[in-house]
Design a protein around this motif. Sequence first.
Motif, short mmCIF file in Angstrom:
data_model
loop_
_atom_site.label_atom_id
_atom_site.label_comp_id
_atom_site.label_asym_id
_atom_site.label_seq_id
_atom_site.Cartn_x
_atom_site.Cartn_y
_atom_site.Cartn_z
N ARG A 102 0.81 -1.23 0.00
CA ARG A 102 0.00 0.00 0.00
C ARG A 102 0.84 1.28 0.00
NH1 ARG A 102 -2.49 -4.17 2.09
NH2 ARG A 102 -1.20 -4.21 3.94
N SER A 112 7.94 -11.66 -5.21
CA SER A 112 6.80 -11.52 -4.29
C SER A 112 5.57 -12.23 -4.83
CB SER A 112 6.52 -10.03 -4.13
OG SER A 112 5.21 -9.80 -3.73
N SER A 113 4.74 -12.71 -3.91
CA SER A 113 3.48 -13.34 -4.32
C SER A 113 2.58 -12.31 -5.01
CB SER A 113 2.75 -13.89 -3.09
OG SER A 113 2.23 -12.85 -2.32
N TYR A 149 4.15 -1.76 -6.40
CA TYR A 149 5.09 -2.68 -5.76
C TYR A 149 5.19 -3.98 -6.57
CZ TYR A 149 6.76 -6.24 -2.55
OH TYR A 149 7.45 -7.29 -2.00
O1 LIG Z 1 3.23 -11.76 -0.10
C1 LIG Z 1 3.83 -10.79 -0.48
O2 LIG Z 1 4.44 -10.84 -1.52
C2 LIG Z 1 3.75 -9.50 0.26
O3 LIG Z 1 3.30 -9.75 1.58
C3 LIG Z 1 3.04 -8.61 2.34
O4 LIG Z 1 1.94 -7.92 1.77
P1 LIG Z 1 0.49 -8.28 2.30
O5 LIG Z 1 0.16 -9.70 2.01
O6 LIG Z 1 -0.44 -7.26 1.76
O7 LIG Z 1 0.67 -8.18 3.89
P2 LIG Z 1 0.06 -7.19 4.96
O8 LIG Z 1 0.23 -5.79 4.57
O9 LIG Z 1 0.59 -7.60 6.27
O10 LIG Z 1 -1.51 -7.52 4.89
C4 LIG Z 1 -1.97 -8.80 5.29
C5 LIG Z 1 -3.45 -8.87 5.12
O11 LIG Z 1 -4.08 -7.96 6.02
C6 LIG Z 1 -5.00 -7.14 5.31
N1 LIG Z 1 -5.04 -5.83 6.01
C7 LIG Z 1 -3.98 -5.01 5.97
C8 LIG Z 1 -4.00 -3.81 6.63
C9 LIG Z 1 -5.11 -3.46 7.37
O12 LIG Z 1 -5.18 -2.38 8.00
N2 LIG Z 1 -6.15 -4.32 7.41
C10 LIG Z 1 -6.15 -5.50 6.75
O13 LIG Z 1 -7.14 -6.25 6.81
C11 LIG Z 1 -4.52 -7.08 3.89
O14 LIG Z 1 -5.57 -6.85 2.99
C12 LIG Z 1 -3.94 -8.48 3.72
O15 LIG Z 1 -4.92 -9.36 3.32
C13 LIG Z 1 4.25 -7.71 2.39
O16 LIG Z 1 3.95 -6.47 3.01
C14 LIG Z 1 4.85 -7.47 1.04
O17 LIG Z 1 6.07 -6.75 1.19
C15 LIG Z 1 5.08 -8.81 0.40
O18 LIG Z 1 5.70 -8.74 -0.79
#
Ligand SMILES: O=C(O)[C@H]1O[C@H](OP(=O)(O)OP(=O)(O)OC[C@H]2O[C@@H](n3ccc(=O)[nH]c3=O)[C@H](O)[C@@H]2O)[C@H](O)[C@@H](O)[C@@H]1O
Length: 457
Positions: free
Chosen positions: A197, A235-236, A260
Amino acid sequence: MPTPPDTSKTMKLERYNSYIRKLHSTKLLNASSKFLFRVTLLIALVLILFFTINYPPLSDAGNHVPPLHRHHGHSFLSTSLFSGSSLVGGASWEKQVRHSSTPRRLNGFSVLVTGAAGFVGSHCSLALKKRGDGVLGLDNFNDYYDPSLKRARQNLLSKHQIFVVDGDLNDARLLTKLFDVVPFTHILHLAAQAGVRYAMQNPQSYVRSNIAGFVNLLEVAKAANPQPAIVWASSSSVYGLNTENPFSERDRTDQPASLYAATKKAGEEIAHTYNHIYGLSLTGLRFFTVYGPWGRPDMAYFFFTKDILQGKSIDIYKTHDQKEVARDFTYIDDVVKGCLGALDTAEKSTGSGGKKKGPAQLRVYNLGNTSPVPVGRLVSILEGLLGTKAKKHVITMPRNGDVPFTHANVTLAYKDFGYKPTTDLASGLRKFVKWYVNYYGIESKPSKGTQRADEST
Ligand SMILES: O=C(O)[C@H]1O[C@H](OP(=O)(O)OP(=O)(O)OC[C@H]2O[C@@H](n3ccc(=O)[nH]c3=O)[C@H](O)[C@@H]2O)[C@H](O)[C@@H](O)[C@@H]1O
């Protein structure tokens, strides 16, 4: 007749006076030339310092980061001249670099780990060092998240004789110097601008680290002799709007949902080019939401823990069609095993000194947990571990580059290097919470059972 005045005394006096005047003027001349010399020296020093700070080395000119934009990079003074307490390129610096990079086991690797003070980088560095490989770290300690956590990881590494050079990927002179000092067998390239984000707030930092920085590293690696084999973090998120489930390396990755993801996908294409032209051995690892002790404070599991403990409300995203958002959360120890497996099976690069001699290995692997968990479930596990009810605020996912779910198929990584994740989310989060409470302490009294009207249960 008046007697003529006795001039002999006057003449003597005049001679004496003129002698004294001469003496003074020579002294003055000497003093003023000394003064002039000192001023010139001072000006020269100031000019040298000015140019060192403001202008990158010639080889780096293409990647010059303008001063105003340096808060997420690194100043060239600290990047190019100093590292820790020693002068870059100085004898004691070189000694530290060599000592840290020297393997302690037979046929051990000599690995340059970029992003070594980061989450995955610090864990991998320790694992490599523990099994007898030589490890040299590189990190720019930027302030994307609290740099004191990065310094704490660096302290941990230094206790295990791992030296982390304080420098930026875009500093070609520094990278070349490192390769002059050490014939690295491998690079584990984990330095990157992470976070899905944040790319909307600071797009340039993604281009600078994930594209320009990666290319700079590959340029130095391709010119090195011997060329190292490179394993790096993709990254995924490259799967973007892919609807196949689970995600396989064969699925399409041409619909990134965030900048990203687009920069990571660009990295995979750039890897192809350097493999093709220069014979560099390259392996990209698609990490799936890695979590665990010493993790990244910008990730949801981390700041949920902090906010729950502080009694603050947390946003839980749901999809636009009101479904739960899910992630294939992957525990750090499993990812470390995957990284080491990829390094162990990486073939040598085939080129040398910038010339390809034959085809080289080019690989991409998923490193996930193969078991997606909805974010709501992640929060319940945390509530159980923290003994505190979260103030949940369920909202529709903002249009910020997020994807609704991720799910890894890891058959390929299993086949090629026995990758098999063994930690479920509840066990992994238990270890994370233990570390968190130990590292930060419990900052405020948990407030129990207070939910807002718009919260889900
Ligand atoms: O798998 C990856 O490749 C990526 O994983 C993470 O990205 P993300 O999966 O979005 O991880 P988080 O930001 O920790 O979010 C985890 C989950 O929580 C959710 N979320 C996030 C923030 C929030 O305030 N509320 C919420 O429900 C997101 O939608 C997501 O489903 C990492 O931040 C990236 O750097 C990485 O490359």
